[in-house]
Design an enzyme around this catalytic site. Structure first.
Site, PDB file in Angstrom:
ATOM      1  N   PHE A  68     -24.417  40.435  -9.140  1.00 19.56           N
ATOM      2  CA  PHE A  68     -23.344  41.106  -8.736  1.00 19.56           C
ATOM      3  C   PHE A  68     -21.912  40.773  -8.695  1.00 19.56           C
ATOM      4  CE2 PHE A  68     -27.192  42.192  -7.180  1.00 19.56           C
ATOM      5  CZ  PHE A  68     -26.934  43.004  -7.674  1.00 19.56           C
ATOM      6  N   GLY A  69     -21.338  39.776  -9.182  1.00 19.68           N
ATOM      7  CA  GLY A  69     -19.996  38.577  -8.785  1.00 19.68           C
ATOM      8  C   GLY A  69     -19.955  37.764  -9.099  1.00 19.68           C
ATOM      9  N   ASP A  76     -31.557  39.980   2.273  1.00 16.67           N
ATOM     10  CA  ASP A  76     -31.702  38.965   1.112  1.00 16.67           C
ATOM     11  C   ASP A  76     -31.447  37.454   2.025  1.00 16.67           C
ATOM     12  OD1 ASP A  76     -31.680  37.482  -1.260  1.00 16.67           O
ATOM     13  OD2 ASP A  76     -29.593  38.795  -2.197  1.00 16.67           O
TER      14      ASP A  76
END
Length: 460
Positions: free
Chosen positions: A156-157, A275
């Protein structure tokens, strides 16, 4: 005799995931008896992984070689920098006479060793200087400096270090800048909701063991960048991999204590991380652990509610996912965080993973663990722990979420209470209350122009 037999049969998975493109290599030392893997599948696995396995073994021997004669000149000089009254087996962790300790994490050295490891495997794209063509907006550069070295990559980045130079202050101030990637064909509304949800949660959390999120800005390419405090100690995963056989007991216990305190703060304020793994736990140079990456976090209880909301679905990395997540049933998201804490602790102690996935039919190691639990015995990885450690970790890694220990019960456990934790929250006010925006992500309008919360006023 029974424990000895189990110790011989029990295997663990090396804590080494090499990410190359979209492939994830997980090398298993030995396949346990009773596995349903077919001969054809096994032969294909051996053929495909034999070459990589050989290179991994050779490289690990170089990385984890403990011969004193192999120390570099810089390592030798560091070994002499020990204060009187301190004893240590390595320079990163020093014990004092009073039973306390000092962390001294040199991320640059570990980064160099990791770079050599990936280089020998033929894998590139590790921390490097930023491409000159990647231009950021003046507002971001002026406020926090120009993002440069890549220190982390994910689905995601990308996370880079921003160097802020103050003319009147000597040196420079560093920030961590996470650039949110917009997925291919991802609608703008979904992209905005995803990143603002993460920012609304993380920016409202204020605890010594949670990363401090400062700002959300846009670059000239339209990507949003989240600015956070920079921690020079690197992430816990890199420390475990380069430790060579696991962390020292007091060192791992301290990190575990900080992790539990951070998770308790999250749960007290209605937030579940969902997570937790060593890659999402970063360290300062003096060993302060901080929880980061709230991309999968969710609010299980709003500020005005007393009962938690149950959830369902899988998220996170397989080795750390609790077994109830693989079932199509509702569960308490707090319990999956607790499960992950137990897996992380065992990873710190053994530099290994207990299993690939917590599914009895798919993983022989997890199946063996379940059988040992029924007999009230401990398999090989747990036999290295003391009685107090085994009792607590066994309650944390409890397959039945209804029987699993709670975060409050962990805090009051006799063995946990005996841990010396060198970094604790000093103020009680911020430990019990956070801004209401942290649990308001369900109320965020999907329209980008409608987001007007005070905490994200600087995002555009």
């Amino acid at each position: 005799m029974e424990n000895t037999k189990q110790q011989k049969e029990q295997t663990v998975l090396p804590l080494l995931f090499v990410k190359a493109g979209k492939k994830l290599l997980l090398e298993v030392d030995h396949q346990q008896p009773g596995s349903k893997e077919t001969k054809h599948e096994h032969d294909n696995h051996v053929k495909s992984s034999h070459h990589t396995s050989s290179k991994i073994s050779a490289t690990l021997q170089k990385m984890f070689h403990t011969d004193k004669g192999s120390d570099t000149e810089s390592e030798k000089s560091e070994n002499t920098n020990i204060q009187p009254g301190q004893t240590t087996s390595n320079t990163r962790f020093q014990k004092t006479e009073a039973g306390k300790h000092i962390h001294n994490l040199s991320y640059s050295k570990r980064t160099h060793r990791m770079q050599n490891f990936f280089k020998e495997l033929g894998i590139h794209g590790q921390p490097a200087a930023v491409n000159d063509k990647h231009v950021h907006s003046q507002s971001l550069s002026e406020k926090y400096g120009k993002p440069q070295e890549v220190i982390g990559k994910g689905a995601f980045g990308i996370v880079r270090i921003a160097h802020k130079i103050e003319p009147r202050v000597p040196g420079e101030k560093l920030f961590a800048v996470k650039e949110f990637k917009r997925h291919h064909n991802e609608p703008s509304k979904k992209y905005i909701k995803r990143l603002t949800s993460e920012f609304c949660i993380s920016s409202s959390l204020h605890h010594i063991n949670v990363i401090d999120t400062l700002d959300l800005l846009q670059d000239t390419q339209g990507n949003y960048c989240e600015v956070m405090e920079y921690c020079s100690g690197g992430d816990l995963y890199s420390l475990i991999v380069t430790s060579g056989g696991g962390l020292e007991k007091d060192e791992g216990n301290c990190f575990f204590g900080q992790l539990i305190n951070g998770v308790k703060y999250l749960h007290d304020n209605g937030v579940a991380h969902r997570d937790l793994k060593p890659e999402n736990l970063i360290l300062t140079f003096n060993g302060c652990l901080k929880i980061t990456d709230f991309g999968n976090a969710e609010c299980f209880r709003m500020a005005w509610e007393t009962q938690p909301h149950l959830t369902r679905g899988i998220c996170g990395s397989e080795p750390y996912i609790a077994p109830e997540e693989f079932k199509d049933e509702l569960f308490d998201s707090r319990s999956v965080d607790i499960w992950a804490c137990g897996i992380i602790y065992m990873s710190m102690m053994t530099s290994s993973l207990l299993w690939r996935v917590a599914i009895e039919k798919e993983d022989a190691n997890f199946k063996a663990y379940l059988e040992a639990k029924k007999k009230n015995t401990f398999t090989a990885p747990f036999q290295c722990l003391t009685e107090g450690q085994r009792e607590l970790i066994s309650k944390i890694i409890e397959p039945d979420p209804k029987k699993r220990i709670t975060i409050e019960q962990i805090i009051t456990d006799s063995w946990f209470s005996s841990i010396y934790i060198c970094h604790r929250q000093t103020t009680s006010t911020s430990d019990s209350s956070i801004s209401s925006t942290s649990c308001s992500i369900n109320a965020v309008n999907e329209q980008a122009t409608a987001i007007n919360k005070t905490s994200i006023a600087n995002m555009v």
